[in-house]
Structures are given as C-alpha cells and as structure tokens.
Design a protein around this motif. Structure first.
Motif, PDB file in Angstrom:
ATOM      1  N   GLY A 196       0.321  -1.162  -0.520  1.00 52.85           N
ATOM      2  CA  GLY A 196       0.039   0.389  -0.078  1.00 52.85           C
ATOM      3  C   GLY A 196       0.951   1.405  -0.179  1.00 52.85           C
ATOM      4  O   GLY A 196       2.319   1.220   0.578  1.00 52.85           O
TER       5      GLY A 196
ATOM      6  N   SER B  71      -1.432  -3.536   3.773  1.00 47.27           N
ATOM      7  CA  SER B  71      -2.559  -3.177   3.243  1.00 47.27           C
ATOM      8  C   SER B  71      -3.987  -2.470   3.168  1.00 47.27           C
ATOM      9  O   SER B  71      -4.188  -1.156   2.733  1.00 47.27           O
TER      10      SER B  71
ATOM     11  N   VAL C 101      -3.922   0.743  -2.491  1.00 48.87           N
ATOM     12  CA  VAL C 101      -3.301  -0.290  -3.423  1.00 48.87           C
ATOM     13  C   VAL C 101      -3.012   0.402  -4.480  1.00 48.87           C
ATOM     14  O   VAL C 101      -4.002   0.469  -5.605  1.00 48.87           O
TER      15      VAL C 101
END
Length: 274
Positions: free
Chosen positions: A169, A201, A179
């Motif tokens: 991320g 993420s 992301v």
C-alpha cells in the motif's frame, strides 16, 4: 517459480501453477498460538498444494504507542518460530530492524523481512544480504514500485540474489493507505518475485487512539485483485481471534476464513495462468 523458491519449498508437494503464501500471526504472542496457527495453515496449504512460508514477528519495533506489546524476548520468540517451522516442515520468515538483528534472526529463520518503513536503510539491507538468507523487502508506503529497484540493487551488491519484494500500500492522506496495482508488474521488472501484503495494505495508521485501525473485510478484495494482476505470492496475517491479538488485530484475517478465501483465489489464479 525461481530457483531459490523451488529450493525453499523442496520439502513441500505443491502445484507449480499456484501462488505461494506467506502467513501466520503478526507477532509471537505465545508458543501455543504460534503452533495452533502454523498447524492450521500448514494443513490447509498441504490440502490445496499451496507452497507456504510461515510468518511471525519475533518482536515489534514499530508500534504507534510506547505501551503496545513488543514481544516475549528476542531469542525466546525466535526459538518458538524455529520450533514451529521444524515441527510442520515449513520455511519461516520474520522481520528485522537493525544490522545486529540480521545476524541473530538468520540463525533461526530462512527468510529475513525488511519492514516497509526501513526499505531504504542501506546498512540494514546490506546486513540482510550478507547473511545469505532470502531477503523480502516490503515497499515503503512513501515510495513507488519503480524505486524499489534500488533496494534490490543494494541487496544484490552483497552477492545475494535471493530477493523478494512486497507491495503493502501507499500513504493516502494521514490515516489511510491505497493499493496501486501497477506496482506489481513494475516491481517484477527487477526480476524478483513480488508478493501482495493483503493485510497491512488495509491498515489505517496514525489513529489518535494510539492503535492502528484496519479494514479486514476487504482482505479478499485486495487478494483477488492482486492475483488477477499476476502477483507471485500473497502475504496474509491470520489469527484465531483477531480482536484479542496483541498486534495488528484490526487488519488480520480470522483463521477460520482462510481456507475459503484461498480456494477462491486458486480459481482466479487458474484462470489467469490458463
């Protein structure tokens, strides 16, 4: 699959067309927890011929609050990871945070993981590379996938070409991540396996409560999209009761949900590689 991963998974019977999985509880909370999760995940992956690297951090050096749990003690926790990996015939990975930790952790695990916040720390990357272990470098939330080629070059300068990169991320405002799936093929241009961290993420960092938040209900969404984008491996932290976890409970996958998700992901993978 690249040769160093073939060698790593040599004790496991797996489908060469499957993605590989890095999974386990965020941190070593107790020997009982580590063995419970390792046994369950190993059983699932064996059933579906998915190559597995067992993961748990022996300590957490990067916590929002000074009062947060950091570990049971370095060598005690590392020994628990090693014993679980040996019992279930699995390779293991853990995070390191300094040059000194690289040589210590290398005595217990097969893969050394560089946390995202430390992915530009030259001396740490060199120390990890010099151990000869596989090095998994997480992409910093603050840099592009293309820029990760410099981390790869640093590790390779030690003569160690056993390198993986992990997408986890990108900072999106003060308290969220997003992301960018373009980073998967961009990092693969460095000729290294690329992993999608499906749990970190989804963190919501820097909360005023002092505890990082998350969106675990979207783990499946992140994983499915990553498989469709051609990722080589998935990183999923999992726990039998995330609400009681001592670290990252807000974004770990409940252990009982793992197998159902992996079955879905295998179907997507089959369609992608067909």
């Amino acid at each position: 699959m690249v040769k160093f991963l073939d060698d790593l998974f040599s004790s496991q019977a797996y489908d060469k067309d499957n993605f590989f999985l890095i999974a386990g509880p965020c941190v070593v909370e107790s020997e009982e927890l580590v063995f419970e999760v390792a046994e369950k995940v190993a059983t699932i992956c064996k059933r579906h011929s998915i190559p597995l690297i067992f993961k748990s951090s022996y300590k957490k050096a990067n916590r929002t609050s000074a009062s947060s749990f950091t570990g049971l003690g370095d060598e005690k926790a590392l020994d628990i990871i090693r014993k679980a990996a040996k019992k279930f015939s699995l390779p293991a990975v853990t995070d390191i945070h300094s040059e000194k930790e690289a040589s210590l952790a290398a005595q217990y695990v097969d893969v050394l993981q560089i946390p995202a916040f430390l992915c530009r720390q030259t001396e740490l990357l060199l120390a990890a590379g010099e151990t000869g272990k596989i090095v998994n470098v997480k992409k910093g939330q603050f840099i592009s996938g293309e820029a990760m080629k410099f981390a790869v070059e640093k590790v390779k300068s030690t003569g160690n070409n056993k390198i993986m990169l992990t997408e986890r991320g990108t900072t999106f405002g003060y308290q969220d991540l997003v992301v960018d799936y373009r980073n998967i093929p961009l990092m693969q241009q460095s000729d290294v396996p690329v992993v999608m961290d499906c749990t970190h993420s989804l963190q919501q960092p820097n909360q005023t409560s002092g505890v990082t938040g998350g969106n675990p209900q979207l783990i499946g969404t992140i994983a499915k999209a990553a498989i469709a984008a051609g990722v080589d491996g998935l990183f999923i932290e999992t726990h039998p009761d995330p609400a009681s976890a001592k670290s990252d409970g807000a974004n770990m996958l409940r252990l009982e949900l793992l197998e159902e998700l992996l079955v879905k992901l295998m179907a997507i993978r089959k369609a992608v590689v067909a």
